[in-house]
Design a protein around this motif. Structure first.
Motif, PDB file in Angstrom:
ATOM      1  N   THR A 141     -18.223  57.618  26.772  1.00  0.00           N
ATOM      2  CA  THR A 141     -17.112  56.676  26.677  1.00  0.00           C
ATOM      3  C   THR A 141     -17.336  55.742  25.495  1.00  0.00           C
ATOM      4  N   VAL A 142     -16.222  55.327  24.877  1.00  0.00           N
ATOM      5  CA  VAL A 142     -16.331  54.518  23.665  1.00  0.00           C
ATOM      6  C   VAL A 142     -15.502  53.252  23.792  1.00  0.00           C
ATOM      7  N   ASP A 143     -15.675  52.362  22.811  1.00  0.00           N
ATOM      8  CA  ASP A 143     -15.113  51.017  22.903  1.00  0.00           C
ATOM      9  C   ASP A 143     -13.594  50.961  22.933  1.00  0.00           C
ATOM     10  N   ASN A 144     -12.903  51.978  22.445  1.00  0.00           N
ATOM     11  CA  ASN A 144     -11.439  51.918  22.464  1.00  0.00           C
ATOM     12  C   ASN A 144     -10.818  52.846  23.502  1.00  0.00           C
ATOM     13  N   ASP A 145     -11.596  53.243  24.515  1.00  0.00           N
ATOM     14  CA  ASP A 145     -11.023  53.938  25.662  1.00  0.00           C
ATOM     15  C   ASP A 145     -10.330  52.925  26.566  1.00  0.00           C
ATOM     16  N   SER A 160      -8.525  55.010  32.296  1.00  0.00           N
ATOM     17  CA  SER A 160      -9.631  55.401  33.171  1.00  0.00           C
ATOM     18  C   SER A 160      -9.211  55.320  34.629  1.00  0.00           C
ATOM     19  N   ASN A 161      -8.547  54.241  34.988  1.00  0.00           N
ATOM     20  CA  ASN A 161      -8.095  54.027  36.359  1.00  0.00           C
ATOM     21  C   ASN A 161      -7.123  55.123  36.789  1.00  0.00           C
ATOM     22  N   LEU A 162      -6.142  55.433  35.948  1.00  0.00           N
ATOM     23  CA  LEU A 162      -5.137  56.438  36.276  1.00  0.00           C
ATOM     24  C   LEU A 162      -5.735  57.841  36.362  1.00  0.00           C
ATOM     25  N   SER A 163      -6.617  58.164  35.423  1.00  0.00           N
ATOM     26  CA  SER A 163      -7.139  59.533  35.352  1.00  0.00           C
ATOM     27  C   SER A 163      -8.061  59.872  36.506  1.00  0.00           C
ATOM     28  N   GLN A 164      -8.596  58.869  37.186  1.00  0.00           N
ATOM     29  CA  GLN A 164      -9.519  59.150  38.280  1.00  0.00           C
ATOM     30  C   GLN A 164      -8.812  59.329  39.621  1.00  0.00           C
ATOM     31  N   ASN A 165      -7.475  59.387  39.585  1.00  0.00           N
ATOM     32  CA  ASN A 165      -6.699  59.723  40.776  1.00  0.00           C
ATOM     33  C   ASN A 165      -5.779  60.887  40.405  1.00  0.00           C
ATOM     34  N   LYS A 166      -5.951  62.013  41.068  1.00  0.00           N
ATOM     35  CA  LYS A 166      -5.237  63.231  40.682  1.00  0.00           C
ATOM     36  C   LYS A 166      -3.722  63.104  40.838  1.00  0.00           C
ATOM     37  N   ILE A 167      -3.273  62.359  41.855  1.00  0.00           N
ATOM     38  CA  ILE A 167      -1.837  62.194  42.052  1.00  0.00           C
ATOM     39  C   ILE A 167      -1.239  61.346  40.938  1.00  0.00           C
ATOM     40  N   PHE A 168      -1.904  60.227  40.609  1.00  0.00           N
ATOM     41  CA  PHE A 168      -1.424  59.384  39.506  1.00  0.00           C
ATOM     42  C   PHE A 168      -1.386  60.185  38.203  1.00  0.00           C
ATOM     43  N   THR A 169      -2.433  60.995  38.001  1.00  0.00           N
ATOM     44  CA  THR A 169      -2.515  61.814  36.784  1.00  0.00           C
ATOM     45  C   THR A 169      -1.333  62.766  36.697  1.00  0.00           C
ATOM     46  N   LEU A 205      -1.557  59.594  25.983  1.00  0.00           N
ATOM     47  CA  LEU A 205      -0.788  59.050  27.101  1.00  0.00           C
ATOM     48  C   LEU A 205      -1.664  58.162  27.981  1.00  0.00           C
ATOM     49  N   PHE A 206      -2.914  58.574  28.170  1.00  0.00           N
ATOM     50  CA  PHE A 206      -3.839  57.816  29.012  1.00  0.00           C
ATOM     51  C   PHE A 206      -4.652  56.798  28.212  1.00  0.00           C
ATOM     52  N   GLY A 207      -4.439  56.750  26.907  1.00  0.00           N
ATOM     53  CA  GLY A 207      -5.137  55.772  26.079  1.00  0.00           C
ATOM     54  C   GLY A 207      -6.622  56.043  25.975  1.00  0.00           C
ATOM     55  N   LEU A 208      -6.992  57.326  25.962  1.00  0.00           N
ATOM     56  CA  LEU A 208      -8.410  57.693  25.921  1.00  0.00           C
ATOM     57  C   LEU A 208      -8.756  58.268  24.554  1.00  0.00           C
ATOM     58  N   PRO A 236      -2.216  76.321  19.051  1.00  0.00           N
ATOM     59  CA  PRO A 236      -1.764  74.980  18.644  1.00  0.00           C
ATOM     60  C   PRO A 236      -0.954  74.262  19.721  1.00  0.00           C
ATOM     61  N   ASP A 237      -0.159  75.007  20.502  1.00  0.00           N
ATOM     62  CA  ASP A 237       0.633  74.367  21.565  1.00  0.00           C
ATOM     63  C   ASP A 237      -0.269  73.780  22.645  1.00  0.00           C
ATOM     64  N   ASN A 238      -1.372  74.468  22.942  1.00  0.00           N
ATOM     65  CA  ASN A 238      -2.312  73.968  23.959  1.00  0.00           C
ATOM     66  C   ASN A 238      -3.048  72.733  23.452  1.00  0.00           C
ATOM     67  N   LEU A 239      -3.403  72.755  22.175  1.00  0.00           N
ATOM     68  CA  LEU A 239      -4.037  71.575  21.584  1.00  0.00           C
ATOM     69  C   LEU A 239      -3.047  70.411  21.573  1.00  0.00           C
ATOM     70  N   ASP A 240      -1.788  70.704  21.305  1.00  0.00           N
ATOM     71  CA  ASP A 240      -0.771  69.651  21.257  1.00  0.00           C
ATOM     72  C   ASP A 240      -0.656  68.921  22.589  1.00  0.00           C
ATOM     73  N   ILE A 241      -0.595  69.650  23.710  1.00  0.00           N
ATOM     74  CA  ILE A 241      -0.443  68.968  24.998  1.00  0.00           C
ATOM     75  C   ILE A 241      -1.721  68.221  25.383  1.00  0.00           C
ATOM     76  N   ALA A 242      -2.865  68.729  24.914  1.00  0.00           N
ATOM     77  CA  ALA A 242      -4.130  68.022  25.191  1.00  0.00           C
ATOM     78  C   ALA A 242      -4.182  66.701  24.431  1.00  0.00           C
ATOM     79  N   LEU A 243      -3.749  66.719  23.179  1.00  0.00           N
ATOM     80  CA  LEU A 243      -3.727  65.496  22.376  1.00  0.00           C
ATOM     81  C   LEU A 243      -2.715  64.499  22.939  1.00  0.00           C
ATOM     82  N   ARG A 244      -1.558  65.003  23.353  1.00  0.00           N
ATOM     83  CA  ARG A 244      -0.536  64.122  23.928  1.00  0.00           C
ATOM     84  C   ARG A 244      -1.026  63.489  25.223  1.00  0.00           C
ATOM     85  N   ALA A 245      -1.759  64.267  26.022  1.00  0.00           N
ATOM     86  CA  ALA A 245      -2.273  63.736  27.292  1.00  0.00           C
ATOM     87  C   ALA A 245      -3.316  62.656  27.051  1.00  0.00           C
ATOM     88  N   SER A 246      -4.216  62.882  26.107  1.00  0.00           N
ATOM     89  CA  SER A 246      -5.259  61.883  25.846  1.00  0.00           C
ATOM     90  C   SER A 246      -4.645  60.589  25.320  1.00  0.00           C
TER      91      SER A 246
END
Length: 550
Positions: free
Chosen positions: A155-159, A164-173, A370-373, A358-368
């Motif tokens: 984990t880093v200073d700009n996570d 973190s709070n949202l991602s640790q609950n599967k329903i919220f995620t 979205l969660f500010g990680l 590239p489409d799979n990388l795109d949704i991974a980047l968008r998700a990260s």
């Protein structure tokens, strides 16, 4: 330390050889105990009559009790001597491993922040010449001043704390992914078996059952196709869940792929397969499992892997590929002993970084994002990571805060690349030293500060009494100590460059808060002693310069 017991008149070479072997054990135990000392140590031996005095210079990590170092050092010398007197039999090795665990590792671990990422990450930083400093509770600052960053394992200073709070609950995620029009699981929450059955019938089999508040595959059961298996899986997940809530999820085809996102880029991607053994074409699966477990059984606890299972779940997994425990598969065939990879049983990773669509990388980047990680492990379940998620009906199964970096060999290999994007070069700011207690020394230091300021760098100047910021305003500090002031400025992310004015011998008596300087300019050897306020002699002056030059 008395080494008389080696011999009536031990040879200095023998003493130094024992010391070198003790150092290897010291470094090993330090790392296992989460104390990141990677520096080259120095040994000095002095013979006194029939005894030897051994002096060690070992790197020290701030805010880690010195008693841990002393305990490890004494233990290491004691057991190197023990090893010299005992044969390396399996019995002696296992006995030694047990002693290490009970006397050193376990007692220290109880008081140290844990995490598999910390040592591999900091070791990679060290070999890239990035300085680091422990800030407490396992959080480290890497680099100095305005070039510094903070890390805790992966984990880093700009996570984002909210991410973190949202991602640790599967329903919220899942809810947040759906709102962002990203492919998410179809599921609902169940508090009872009856609710789970109702949801399963609505979603239609096959079903996955998992605890709402655990990750890394804990408590997960897949391939559920009937009521009995559903109820059994529900009890398993319900008992593990802290909140006593269970997710009933529609199963999608495919395997979990972990996309490790860092600094808005794909660092690497692995296909996560279940714990497996590789066939040799000679032995049965049962024998292969026994042999693998015997090999692990005799390893040191700190490098031992999870044991390979040979139970009803293994038999069930083998049946699906038409094997049983007595089958002898073709040589080099991988045999999976579980349905999925999990923390409980471990697994096998395959590096697929170069084939991610590239489409799979795109949704991974968008998700990260979205969660500010800044660092995230995005788990995509797909039949083929080289094809678009839209084509394979893949889903983002989890968004992981603090994904394990450096836990496996594939991951370790990508840590240097992580730092290439995370840090600006080696994270060091210019740090120049001017030595001398004269007006000329002060004038030269101020001229150098102005030169840095003229280039646009916020350069600060300090001696043990006065500190000037980039606007030549005096900064107030609690103590008149150049060590403390230097440390404070290196922790200050407004500082682009630093000038130190050495006018006394403080750095002869206390640790220096940096490992090297950009440049040392000696204007005068007129340096005051902290104790007498008189100028120090030539020997002490040379010792001071040697300390600063290390």
């Amino acid at each position: 330390m008395n080494l008389e017991k080696i011999d009536n008149s031990p040879d200095k070479n023998i003493v130094e050889e024992i010391s070198q072997k003790a150092l290897i054990l010291i470094k090993t135990l330090l790392e296992i105990s989460q104390i990141p000392v990677f520096y080259n140590e120095e040994i000095k031996t002095t013979k006194l009559n029939n005894k030897y005095k051994i002096e060690l210079r070992i790197g020290y990590i701030d805010l880690i009790p010195s008693e841990y170092y002393i305990k490890i050092i004494n233990f290491s010398f004691q057991y190197v001597l023990w090893m010299a007197e005992n044969k390396p039999t399996l019995e002696n090795k296992l006995s030694f491993y047990k002693i290490c665990q009970e006397e050193i590792i376990t007692p220290i671990e109880k008081n140290m922040p844990q995490g598999k990422s910390r040592i591999p990450v900091l070791k990679a930083a060290f070999y890239k010449n990035i300085p680091f400093k422990h800030l407490g509770n396992g959080v480290y600052q890497l680099g100095w001043g305005s070039k510094s960053r903070k890390m805790d394992r992966s984990t880093v200073d700009n996570d984002s704390a909210m991410g973190s709070n949202l991602s640790q609950n599967k329903i919220f995620t899942a809810n947040l992914l759906k709102m962002a029009e990203l492919p998410a699981p179809a599921h609902s929450i169940a508090n009872t078996k009856e609710e789970a059955l109702k949801i399963a019938l609505e979603l239609q089999y096959p079903i996955v059952i998992k605890p709402i508040d655990l990750d890394r595959g804990e408590g997960v059961t897949i391939n559920i196709n009937d009521k009995n298996k559903l109820f059994k899986a529900f009890e398993y997940a319900f008992n593990l869940s802290r909140g006593k809530k269970v997710i009933v999820e529609k199963q999608v085809q495919g395997v979990c792929h972990r996309l490790f996102i860092a600094n808005n880029k794909l660092l690497y991607c692995v296909k996560r397969l279940a714990i497996s053994i590789q066939a040799d074409g000679i032995n049965s699966i049962s024998t292969l499992i026994d042999n693998a477990n015997n090999l692990e059984k005799n390893k040191a606890p700190w490098i031992k892997k999870e044991f390979y299972p040979k139970d009803s779940l293994t038999i069930e997994a083998l049946k699906k590929v038409r094997y049983n425990l007595e089958s002898i598969p073709l040589k080099d065939t991988w045999i999976e002993l579980r349905d999925i990879e999990s923390t409980q049983w471990g697994g096998r990773d395959i590096d697929v970084t170069n084939i991610v669509h590239p489409d799979n990388l795109d949704i991974a980047l968008r998700a990260s994002k979205l969660f500010g990680l800044n660092v995230a492990g995005i788990d995509i379940i797909t039949t083929d990571i080289s094809k678009s998620w839209n084509e394979t009906n893949a889903i983002i199964n989890e968004v992981n805060f603090a994904p394990l970096l450096g836990g496996a060999e594939i991951s370790k290999g990508y840590i240097p690349r992580f730092f290439d994007d995370f840090m600006e070069k080696d994270g060091r700011i210019p740090l120049e030293i001017f030595v001398g207690n004269t007006q000329d020394t002060i004038n030269m230091a101020k001229i150098k500060q102005q030169e840095y300021l003229n280039t646009g760098l916020k350069c600060y100047l300090t001696n043990h009494i006065t500190t000037l910021d980039n606007n030549h305003n005096e900064m107030k500090f609690k103590t008149n100590s150049i060590s403390n002031r230097t440390q404070a400025l290196l922790l200050n992310n407004s500082v682009d460059a630093l000038i130190l004015l050495i006018q006394n011998d403080e750095f002869l008596h206390i640790p220096i808060p940096f490992d090297k300087a950009s440049k040392i300019t000696i204007i005068s050897n007129e340096i005051k002693s902290l104790n007498s306020n008189k100028n120090i002699d030539e020997i002490k002056f040379n010792d001071l310069i040697n300390n600063l030059s290390r």
